[in-house]
Enzyme design. Structure first.
Site, PDB file in Angstrom:
ATOM      1  N   LYS A   1       0.849  -1.210   0.000  1.00 58.80           N
ATOM      2  CA  LYS A   1       0.000   0.000   0.000  1.00 58.80           C
ATOM      3  C   LYS A   1       0.878   1.252   0.000  1.00 58.80           C
ATOM      4  O   LYS A   1       2.078   1.180   0.328  1.00 58.80           O
ATOM      5  CB  LYS A   1      -0.909  -0.007   1.232  1.00 58.80           C
ATOM      6  N   ARG A  32     -10.893  -0.287  14.320  1.00 60.68           N
ATOM      7  CA  ARG A  32     -10.824   0.429  13.050  1.00 60.68           C
ATOM      8  C   ARG A  32     -11.924  -0.074  12.116  1.00 60.68           C
ATOM      9  O   ARG A  32     -12.871   0.637  11.846  1.00 60.68           O
ATOM     10  CB  ARG A  32      -9.422   0.224  12.458  1.00 60.68           C
ATOM     11  N   HIS A  87      -6.436  -7.576  12.695  1.00 56.87           N
ATOM     12  CA  HIS A  87      -5.197  -6.777  12.738  1.00 56.87           C
ATOM     13  C   HIS A  87      -4.887  -6.424  14.190  1.00 56.87           C
ATOM     14  O   HIS A  87      -5.776  -6.051  14.946  1.00 56.87           O
ATOM     15  CB  HIS A  87      -5.405  -5.511  11.898  1.00 56.87           C
ATOM     16  N   ARG A 105       0.689 -11.015   6.772  1.00 58.39           N
ATOM     17  CA  ARG A 105       0.714  -9.770   5.987  1.00 58.39           C
ATOM     18  C   ARG A 105       1.994  -9.025   6.336  1.00 58.39           C
ATOM     19  O   ARG A 105       2.138  -8.458   7.418  1.00 58.39           O
ATOM     20  CB  ARG A 105      -0.524  -8.920   6.303  1.00 58.39           C
ATOM     21  N   TYR A 152      15.875  31.571   4.958  1.00 56.06           N
ATOM     22  CA  TYR A 152      14.736  32.387   5.371  1.00 56.06           C
ATOM     23  C   TYR A 152      14.820  32.750   6.849  1.00 56.06           C
ATOM     24  O   TYR A 152      15.180  31.913   7.683  1.00 56.06           O
ATOM     25  CB  TYR A 152      13.427  31.632   5.124  1.00 56.06           C
ATOM     26  N   CYS A 189      14.263  25.032   2.987  1.00 58.71           N
ATOM     27  CA  CYS A 189      13.369  25.699   2.029  1.00 58.71           C
ATOM     28  C   CYS A 189      12.516  24.656   1.299  1.00 58.71           C
ATOM     29  O   CYS A 189      12.651  23.458   1.529  1.00 58.71           O
ATOM     30  CB  CYS A 189      14.180  26.494   1.001  1.00 58.71           C
ATOM     31  N   MET A 190      11.664  25.114   0.406  1.00 57.79           N
ATOM     32  CA  MET A 190      10.791  24.194  -0.318  1.00 57.79           C
ATOM     33  C   MET A 190      11.586  23.217  -1.186  1.00 57.79           C
ATOM     34  O   MET A 190      11.243  22.035  -1.277  1.00 57.79           O
ATOM     35  CB  MET A 190       9.806  24.980  -1.200  1.00 57.79           C
ATOM     36  N   ASP A 191      12.676  23.705  -1.779  1.00 56.51           N
ATOM     37  CA  ASP A 191      13.406  22.897  -2.761  1.00 56.51           C
ATOM     38  C   ASP A 191      14.889  22.735  -2.456  1.00 56.51           C
ATOM     39  O   ASP A 191      15.586  22.043  -3.194  1.00 56.51           O
ATOM     40  CB  ASP A 191      13.298  23.556  -4.152  1.00 56.51           C
TER      41      ASP A 191
HETATM   42  C1  LIG Z   1      -0.403  -1.915   6.790  1.00 55.03           C
HETATM   43  C2  LIG Z   1      -1.024  -3.177   7.246  1.00 55.03           C
HETATM   44  C3  LIG Z   1      -0.237  -4.322   7.447  1.00 55.03           C
HETATM   45  C4  LIG Z   1       1.275  -4.315   7.388  1.00 55.03           C
HETATM   46  O1  LIG Z   1       1.765  -3.955   8.660  1.00 55.03           O
HETATM   47  P1  LIG Z   1       3.346  -3.913   8.943  1.00 55.03           P
HETATM   48  O2  LIG Z   1       3.430  -3.505  10.377  1.00 55.03           O
HETATM   49  O3  LIG Z   1       3.900  -2.874   8.032  1.00 55.03           O
HETATM   50  O4  LIG Z   1       3.876  -5.251   8.662  1.00 55.03           O
HETATM   51  C5  LIG Z   1      -0.890  -5.501   7.744  1.00 55.03           C
HETATM   52  N1  LIG Z   1      -2.229  -5.544   7.870  1.00 55.03           N
HETATM   53  C6  LIG Z   1      -3.015  -4.459   7.718  1.00 55.03           C
HETATM   54  C7  LIG Z   1      -4.486  -4.591   7.877  1.00 55.03           C
HETATM   55  C8  LIG Z   1      -2.437  -3.232   7.410  1.00 55.03           C
HETATM   56  O5  LIG Z   1      -3.218  -2.162   7.275  1.00 55.03           O
END
Ligand SMILES: *Cc1c(COP(=O)(O)O)cnc(C)c1O
Length: 385
Positions: free
Chosen positions: A42, A139, A169, A222, A268, A314-316
């Site tokens: 992601k 969540r 999760h 995951r 700045y 700065c920005m850049d």
């Molecule tokens: C982002 C995410 C992960 C990955 O988590 P890590 O701590 O980066 O391994 C796994 N499951 C869900 C639902 C997530 O949103």
């Protein structure tokens, strides 16, 4: 870095795909054979580059990909990724046909959503879904047995839906105190026990849980942050069973070098003042690249030497104080290794008073990404050109 024809400013991110490969392989070796790795890519693979990381993770043994939103999954499909992709976040019910047509797996957890989605799916379509359980993250997800049982029944009545997985999760898998983790894990076990049919994939572990609790991985994990070579938290670092390799470096070059005299000012607000003769270098990277103003005072590597950022960012562009005159064109490393020195993402996270996850994510798409394998450049992605 010698190939300059893909960008016209000397600031770039280097992603070492060998590190991604090694990190995924190390996790794979740690896990029982039948456990599959879902590579979490992601947010443009935590800023590293979605398709490049996805391909490397798959080559290293991952079998599934995960993203947060459908747009991210669709972009991977457009880039030619054919592996299964799970959208971890909430998707709109009216978008289910698009998901089915793109063979994208959705996360589901609301009865009303399902009733609405049924109106938008053609008769002969098939959509794979994973049920999300909320065991304490607060969540998304179903949190009661009754609701889960009803939901499973409703899904089973509609042949267009393929219940392929179920997951939860963890909120605290990276903390040494395991009590909340244990509570969540117990609730997960209890909830899935009401299922009439166990789906193909049962998964709950993120990187932290994967690295620490292999007995609880069910048949898929995951894997996010550890794949990028970063530790899920500083406190669990000693528990990581192998060394992780940071894939992400941020590099630039000095574009101007000058001598200041006592009383000369920098940037700045003219807040930095030379106390005597000193050398200052200008680096073409700034807050619009994600190198935010809070990083004033942070050290960077110039030719392998640690030197501080002085004056406001700065920005850049930003300025650094040099120990002596150094030629224009000299390499600057803001994140990564140079000679015997290393500026880790954890060092930057500490300066920013945040977690390492945030650091590569905030380096913006204005900075080109350069991909390396076996020490050679294999691809360059410039989001501007
Ligand atoms: C982002 C995410 C992960 C990955 O988590 P890590 O701590 O980066 O391994 C796994 N499951 C869900 C639902 C997530 O949103």
């Amino acid at each position: 870095m010698e190939d300059r024809s893909f960008f016209y400013r000397d600031t770039w991110v280097e992603v070492d795909l060998d590190c991604i490969h090694t990190n995924v392989s190390s996790v794979k070796k740690l896990l029982p054979n039948e456990v599959e790795i879902i590579a979490v890519v992601k947010a443009n693979a935590y800023g590293h580059g979605d398709v490049q990381v996805a391909r490397e993770a798959l080559a290293a043994g991952a079998t599934y990909l995960a993203v947060a939103f459908m747009d991210e999954a669709i972009t991977l499909r457009k880039k030619g990724i054919i592996a299964p992709i799970l959208v971890l976040g909430a998707s709109r019910a009216e978008d289910v046909q698009m998901a089915a047509d793109s063979r994208i797996t959705l996360t589901v957890f609301q009865k009303d959503w399902l009733l609405e989605a049924q109106k938008h799916l053609k008769t002969d379509s098939r959509l794979s879904v994973h049920i999300k359980l909320d065991t304490g993250m607060g969540r998304l997800g179903i949190s009661s047995k009754n609701e889960l049982a009803d939901f499973e029944e409703l899904l089973a009545l509609d042949q267009r839906f393929n219940l392929e997985g179920i997951f939860t999760h963890f909120a605290t898998a990276d903390e040494l105190n395991q009590s909340y983790f244990n509570q969540q894990f117990a609730l997960f076990q209890e909830l899935i026990s009401v299922l009439k049919v166990r789906p193909k994939y049962v998964h709950c572990s993120n990187s932290a849980a994967t690295l620490r609790f292999q007995s609880g991985v069910y048949n898929a994990v995951r894997l996010g942050i550890a794949m990028y070579g970063l530790t899920p938290s500083l406190e669990m670092e000693p528990e990581i069973p192998f060394s992780l390799n940071e894939a992400f470096s941020l590099r630039s070059k000095l574009v101007h070098v000058k001598q200041l005299h006592k009383g000369d000012k920098i940037s700045y607000g003219a807040t930095y003042e030379a106390s005597g003769d000193e050398w200052i270098g200008t680096v073409p990277v700034g807050y619009a690249d994600g190198w935010i103003r809070k990083l004033q005072g942070q050290e960077v590597l110039v030719n392998g030497m640690r030197v501080p950022i002085v004056g406001r960012i700065c920005m850049d562009q930003l300025m650094v104080q040099l120990p002596h005159e150094i030629p224009v064109g000299t390499n600057v490393t803001l994140i990564g290794k140079e000679k015997n020195q290393f500026i880790s993402i954890n060092e930057i996270a500490k300066k920013l008073e945040t977690i390492n996850y945030e650091v590569p994510c905030i380096i913006t798409n204005r900075v080109p990404r350069l991909y390396k394998k076996d020490g050679k450049i294999v691809e360059l992605k410039n989001y501007l050109l």
